[in-house]
Design a protein around this motif. Structure first.
Motif, PDB file in Angstrom:
ATOM      1  N   SER A  46       0.823  -1.206   0.000  1.00 41.32           N
ATOM      2  CA  SER A  46       0.000   0.000   0.000  1.00 41.32           C
ATOM      3  C   SER A  46       0.857   1.256   0.000  1.00 41.32           C
ATOM      4  O   SER A  46       0.597   2.214  -0.739  1.00 41.32           O
ATOM      5  CB  SER A  46      -0.921   0.001   1.224  1.00 41.32           C
ATOM      6  OG  SER A  46      -1.688   1.174   1.286  1.00 41.32           O
ATOM      7  N   ASP A  47       1.914   1.268   0.826  1.00 38.95           N
ATOM      8  CA  ASP A  47       2.819   2.422   0.878  1.00 38.95           C
ATOM      9  C   ASP A  47       3.466   2.679  -0.474  1.00 38.95           C
ATOM     10  O   ASP A  47       3.537   3.824  -0.944  1.00 38.95           O
ATOM     11  CB  ASP A  47       3.930   2.170   1.905  1.00 38.95           C
ATOM     12  CG  ASP A  47       3.486   2.388   3.338  1.00 38.95           C
ATOM     13  OD1 ASP A  47       2.423   2.989   3.546  1.00 38.95           O
ATOM     14  OD2 ASP A  47       4.220   1.950   4.246  1.00 38.95           O
ATOM     15  N   ILE A  48       3.964   1.609  -1.087  1.00 36.93           N
ATOM     16  CA  ILE A  48       4.681   1.769  -2.353  1.00 36.93           C
ATOM     17  C   ILE A  48       3.758   2.280  -3.443  1.00 36.93           C
ATOM     18  O   ILE A  48       4.144   3.141  -4.242  1.00 36.93           O
ATOM     19  CB  ILE A  48       5.360   0.441  -2.757  1.00 36.93           C
ATOM     20  CG1 ILE A  48       6.463   0.094  -1.745  1.00 36.93           C
ATOM     21  CG2 ILE A  48       5.962   0.546  -4.158  1.00 36.93           C
ATOM     22  CD1 ILE A  48       6.979  -1.327  -1.844  1.00 36.93           C
ATOM     23  N   LYS A  49       2.533   1.794  -3.474  1.00 35.51           N
ATOM     24  CA  LYS A  49       1.587   2.304  -4.471  1.00 35.51           C
ATOM     25  C   LYS A  49       1.347   3.799  -4.279  1.00 35.51           C
ATOM     26  O   LYS A  49       1.370   4.572  -5.246  1.00 35.51           O
ATOM     27  CB  LYS A  49       0.256   1.553  -4.401  1.00 35.51           C
ATOM     28  CG  LYS A  49      -0.782   2.139  -5.366  1.00 35.51           C
ATOM     29  CD  LYS A  49      -2.027   1.321  -5.482  1.00 35.51           C
ATOM     30  CE  LYS A  49      -3.051   2.000  -6.364  1.00 35.51           C
ATOM     31  NZ  LYS A  49      -2.546   2.416  -7.692  1.00 35.51           N
ATOM     32  N   THR A  50       1.123   4.216  -3.045  1.00 41.77           N
ATOM     33  CA  THR A  50       0.909   5.640  -2.768  1.00 41.77           C
ATOM     34  C   THR A  50       2.118   6.467  -3.184  1.00 41.77           C
ATOM     35  O   THR A  50       1.987   7.521  -3.823  1.00 41.77           O
ATOM     36  CB  THR A  50       0.632   5.845  -1.271  1.00 41.77           C
ATOM     37  OG1 THR A  50      -0.558   5.143  -0.908  1.00 41.77           O
ATOM     38  CG2 THR A  50       0.441   7.323  -0.941  1.00 41.77           C
ATOM     39  N   ILE A  51       3.315   5.971  -2.855  1.00 41.37           N
ATOM     40  CA  ILE A  51       4.551   6.692  -3.185  1.00 41.37           C
ATOM     41  C   ILE A  51       4.744   6.772  -4.694  1.00 41.37           C
ATOM     42  O   ILE A  51       5.079   7.840  -5.235  1.00 41.37           O
ATOM     43  CB  ILE A  51       5.751   6.008  -2.510  1.00 41.37           C
ATOM     44  CG1 ILE A  51       5.693   6.217  -0.985  1.00 41.37           C
ATOM     45  CG2 ILE A  51       7.073   6.534  -3.076  1.00 41.37           C
ATOM     46  CD1 ILE A  51       6.621   5.307  -0.210  1.00 41.37           C
ATOM     47  N   LEU A  52       4.527   5.667  -5.396  1.00 41.38           N
ATOM     48  CA  LEU A  52       4.773   5.658  -6.839  1.00 41.38           C
ATOM     49  C   LEU A  52       3.719   6.439  -7.610  1.00 41.38           C
ATOM     50  O   LEU A  52       4.029   7.044  -8.641  1.00 41.38           O
ATOM     51  CB  LEU A  52       4.869   4.225  -7.345  1.00 41.38           C
ATOM     52  CG  LEU A  52       6.069   3.424  -6.827  1.00 41.38           C
ATOM     53  CD1 LEU A  52       6.153   2.078  -7.527  1.00 41.38           C
ATOM     54  CD2 LEU A  52       7.370   4.189  -6.982  1.00 41.38           C
ATOM     55  N   ASP A  53       2.495   6.438  -7.123  1.00 38.07           N
ATOM     56  CA  ASP A  53       1.481   7.291  -7.759  1.00 38.07           C
ATOM     57  C   ASP A  53       1.897   8.758  -7.660  1.00 38.07           C
ATOM     58  O   ASP A  53       1.728   9.537  -8.615  1.00 38.07           O
ATOM     59  CB  ASP A  53       0.115   7.086  -7.100  1.00 38.07           C
ATOM     60  CG  ASP A  53      -0.525   5.757  -7.465  1.00 38.07           C
ATOM     61  OD1 ASP A  53      -0.047   5.101  -8.417  1.00 38.07           O
ATOM     62  OD2 ASP A  53      -1.509   5.373  -6.806  1.00 38.07           O
ATOM     63  N   TRP A  54       2.455   9.121  -6.503  1.00 35.68           N
ATOM     64  CA  TRP A  54       2.948  10.493  -6.305  1.00 35.68           C
ATOM     65  C   TRP A  54       4.178  10.744  -7.177  1.00 35.68           C
ATOM     66  O   TRP A  54       4.273  11.791  -7.842  1.00 35.68           O
ATOM     67  CB  TRP A  54       3.272  10.698  -4.832  1.00 35.68           C
ATOM     68  CG  TRP A  54       4.053  11.940  -4.540  1.00 35.68           C
ATOM     69  CD1 TRP A  54       3.599  13.226  -4.449  1.00 35.68           C
ATOM     70  CD2 TRP A  54       5.475  12.019  -4.316  1.00 35.68           C
ATOM     71  NE1 TRP A  54       4.632  14.088  -4.181  1.00 35.68           N
ATOM     72  CE2 TRP A  54       5.788  13.371  -4.096  1.00 35.68           C
ATOM     73  CE3 TRP A  54       6.490  11.068  -4.266  1.00 35.68           C
ATOM     74  CZ2 TRP A  54       7.085  13.801  -3.831  1.00 35.68           C
ATOM     75  CZ3 TRP A  54       7.793  11.488  -4.014  1.00 35.68           C
ATOM     76  CH2 TRP A  54       8.074  12.844  -3.798  1.00 35.68           C
ATOM     77  N   PHE A  55       5.123   9.803  -7.184  1.00 36.80           N
ATOM     78  CA  PHE A  55       6.341   9.922  -7.986  1.00 36.80           C
ATOM     79  C   PHE A  55       6.016  10.135  -9.461  1.00 36.80           C
ATOM     80  O   PHE A  55       6.619  10.992 -10.123  1.00 36.80           O
ATOM     81  CB  PHE A  55       7.177   8.649  -7.798  1.00 36.80           C
ATOM     82  CG  PHE A  55       8.316   8.494  -8.762  1.00 36.80           C
ATOM     83  CD1 PHE A  55       9.517   9.149  -8.572  1.00 36.80           C
ATOM     84  CD2 PHE A  55       8.185   7.657  -9.879  1.00 36.80           C
ATOM     85  CE1 PHE A  55      10.572   8.992  -9.465  1.00 36.80           C
ATOM     86  CE2 PHE A  55       9.230   7.505 -10.776  1.00 36.80           C
ATOM     87  CZ  PHE A  55      10.426   8.166 -10.564  1.00 36.80           C
ATOM     88  N   ASP A  56       5.076   9.367  -9.979  1.00 34.04           N
ATOM     89  CA  ASP A  56       4.715   9.480 -11.396  1.00 34.04           C
ATOM     90  C   ASP A  56       4.238  10.877 -11.762  1.00 34.04           C
ATOM     91  O   ASP A  56       4.407  11.318 -12.901  1.00 34.04           O
ATOM     92  CB  ASP A  56       3.616   8.471 -11.748  1.00 34.04           C
ATOM     93  CG  ASP A  56       4.145   7.056 -11.885  1.00 34.04           C
ATOM     94  OD1 ASP A  56       5.369   6.878 -11.995  1.00 34.04           O
ATOM     95  OD2 ASP A  56       3.321   6.123 -11.892  1.00 34.04           O
ATOM     96  N   ASN A  57       3.636  11.570 -10.806  1.00 32.78           N
ATOM     97  CA  ASN A  57       3.044  12.875 -11.080  1.00 32.78           C
ATOM     98  C   ASN A  57       3.881  14.040 -10.572  1.00 32.78           C
ATOM     99  O   ASN A  57       3.426  15.190 -10.627  1.00 32.78           O
ATOM    100  CB  ASN A  57       1.634  12.941 -10.460  1.00 32.78           C
ATOM    101  CG  ASN A  57       0.647  12.060 -11.196  1.00 32.78           C
ATOM    102  OD1 ASN A  57       0.306  12.309 -12.346  1.00 32.78           O
ATOM    103  ND2 ASN A  57       0.200  10.999 -10.535  1.00 32.78           N
ATOM    104  N   GLU A  58       5.100  13.753 -10.086  1.00 37.45           N
ATOM    105  CA  GLU A  58       5.996  14.799  -9.588  1.00 37.45           C
ATOM    106  C   GLU A  58       6.995  15.160 -10.689  1.00 37.45           C
ATOM    107  O   GLU A  58       7.927  14.395 -10.972  1.00 37.45           O
ATOM    108  CB  GLU A  58       6.721  14.315  -8.328  1.00 37.45           C
ATOM    109  CG  GLU A  58       7.781  15.264  -7.797  1.00 37.45           C
ATOM    110  CD  GLU A  58       7.307  16.694  -7.662  1.00 37.45           C
ATOM    111  OE1 GLU A  58       7.931  17.578  -8.293  1.00 37.45           O
ATOM    112  OE2 GLU A  58       6.315  16.930  -6.943  1.00 37.45           O
ATOM    113  N   PRO A  59       6.846  16.316 -11.338  1.00 37.50           N
ATOM    114  CA  PRO A  59       7.698  16.648 -12.495  1.00 37.50           C
ATOM    115  C   PRO A  59       9.182  16.707 -12.190  1.00 37.50           C
ATOM    116  O   PRO A  59      10.010  16.470 -13.076  1.00 37.50           O
ATOM    117  CB  PRO A  59       7.169  18.018 -12.934  1.00 37.50           C
ATOM    118  CG  PRO A  59       5.785  18.111 -12.378  1.00 37.50           C
ATOM    119  CD  PRO A  59       5.822  17.350 -11.091  1.00 37.50           C
TER     120      PRO A  59
END
Length: 284
Positions: A46-59
Motif C-alpha cells: 500500500s505504501d509503495i503504491k501511494t509513493i509511486l502514484d505520487w512519484f509518477d506525477n511529480e515533475p
C-alpha cells in the motif's frame, strides 16, 4: 541539468519503506525490513503504491532507484502473512489478490503506466516476488554475491505476478523453464550473461553508487525524450512494430516531447556546442 532545488515532499508512509533523494531528479526507495529479509507486507504494498502514484506525477523526479536495506534485496512475500490469509481465505484469497492489485507484487511487478525509468539496485538475494519486480525494472544492477530465484514451485505456489511472461520474453522458453520449473537460484553473473536481465554486476558495496551513476547518465538526457522512449519500450512489449509506432506517436509522452521546451534546448545546445540545461517535463 538545471539548478539544484529542495527535494519534494513525499506522501506519508510507514517505516517499512524509506525514501531519500540522493541526487537531483532521483528518488531512492528502500525496502526497510532487514530482519525479515525485506519480505513484502500488505502495508508495504500500500505504501509503495501511494509513493509511486505520487512519484509518477511529480515533475521534478525523473528516475527511481529501488533497493533493500541490509543483506537481502527482497525475499518475496511475507509468508507469515500469506499463511494467515491461506488459513482464512484459501486459494480464493490469493487469486483475488492478483486480480485486485493491478500493479502486481509490491505495487511494482506489473506496474505499467509509469514512463519514468526504474533502476533495481539488487544487494544480495532476490526471491519470488522480489525477482518478479526486478523483471519489470528498466535497468538492473546486481551485487556479485546476489542469488536470484523464482522458487514458487518449491512452496506449492506459482509466480503469477508478471514474472513468467517477462522472463520467457527476455531469456527464451528454455532458460525461463530452467528457473521456473526447478525453482533453483542463479548467480548475478548468470543472470547477466546467460539469462540477460541484469545489466551490470558489481561488488556489493558499489551497488547503490553504480545505480546512481546510471541514473545520472540517464538524467543527462532530455527527460521528455527519455520518458517518451520508455513509453515506446513498454508498448513494444505488448504490440507489434507498426502498432507500437502508431500507439507511441499518439501517446501523451510523445505529444509532450514534440512540443516541449527541451527539444528546442537540445537543438540549440548542439549548435552552440554546449551542454543542454533541461527543464522538468510538463505534467501529462
Amino acid at each position: 541539468m538545471g539548478k539544484t532545488s529542495s527535494p519534494p515532499q513525499p506522501p506519508a508512509h510507514s517505516e517499512e519503506v524509506k525514501l531519500s533523494f540522493p541526487q537531483e531528479h532521483v528518488m531512492l526507495l528502500t525496502f526497510n525490513r532487514p530482519k525479515s529479509l525485506n519480505a513484502i507486507t500488505p502495508t508495504m504494498t500500500s505504501d509503495i503504491k501511494t509513493i509511486l502514484d505520487w512519484f509518477d506525477n511529480e515533475p521534478s523526479l525523473w528516475v527511481l532507484v529501488v533497493t533493500g536495506e541490509g543483506r537481502t534485496f527482497c525475499a518475496g512475500a511475507d509468508l507469515f502473512a500469506w499463511n494467515k490469509r491461506q488459513a482464512t481465505q484459501g486459494g480464493d484469497g490469493d487469486q483475488a489478490d492478483v486480480l485486485g492489485l493491478p500493479d502486481g507484487f509490491a505495487s511494482l511487478s506489473r506496474r505499467f503506466p509509469t514512463s519514468k525509468p526504474v533502476i533495481a539496485a539488487v544487494n544480495g538475494g532476490a526471491y519470488g516476488g522480489g525477482m518478479e519486480l526486478i523483471l519489470n525494472c528498466d535497468i538492473v544492477i546486481a551485487s556479485a554475491d546476489a542469488k536470484l530465484a523464482l522458487p514458487e514451485v518449491k512452496r506449492g505456489v506459482v509466480a503469477v505476478q508478471g514474472g513468467m511472461p517477462r522472463l520467457a520474453r527476455i531469456a527464451g522458453h528454455q532458460l525461463a523453464s530452467e528457473m521456473l520449473l526447478t525453482g533453483k537460484a542463479i548467480t548475478a553473473q548468470d543472470a547477466a550473461t546467460r539469462f540477460g536481465f541484469v545489466n551490470q554486476v558489481v561488488p556489493k558495496e558499489k551497488v547503490i553508487s553504480t545505480a546512481l551513476a546510471w541514473a545520472a547518465e540517464i538524467n543527462s538526457n532530455s527527460p521528455d525524450s527519455v520518458q517518451s522512449t520508455k513509453r515506446a519500450l513498454l508498448l513494444a512489449g505488448r504490440l507489434g512494430v507498426e502498432e507500437t509506432v502508431i500507439a507511441h506517436i499518439n501517446s501523451a509522452e510523445s505529444k509532450r516531447q514534440f512540443r516541449s521546451e527541451n527539444i528546442q534546448e537540445g537543438l540549440r545546445a548542439f549548435t552552440e556546442k554546449r551542454q543542454p540545461v533541461w527543464k522538468n517535463p510538463a505534467k501529462l
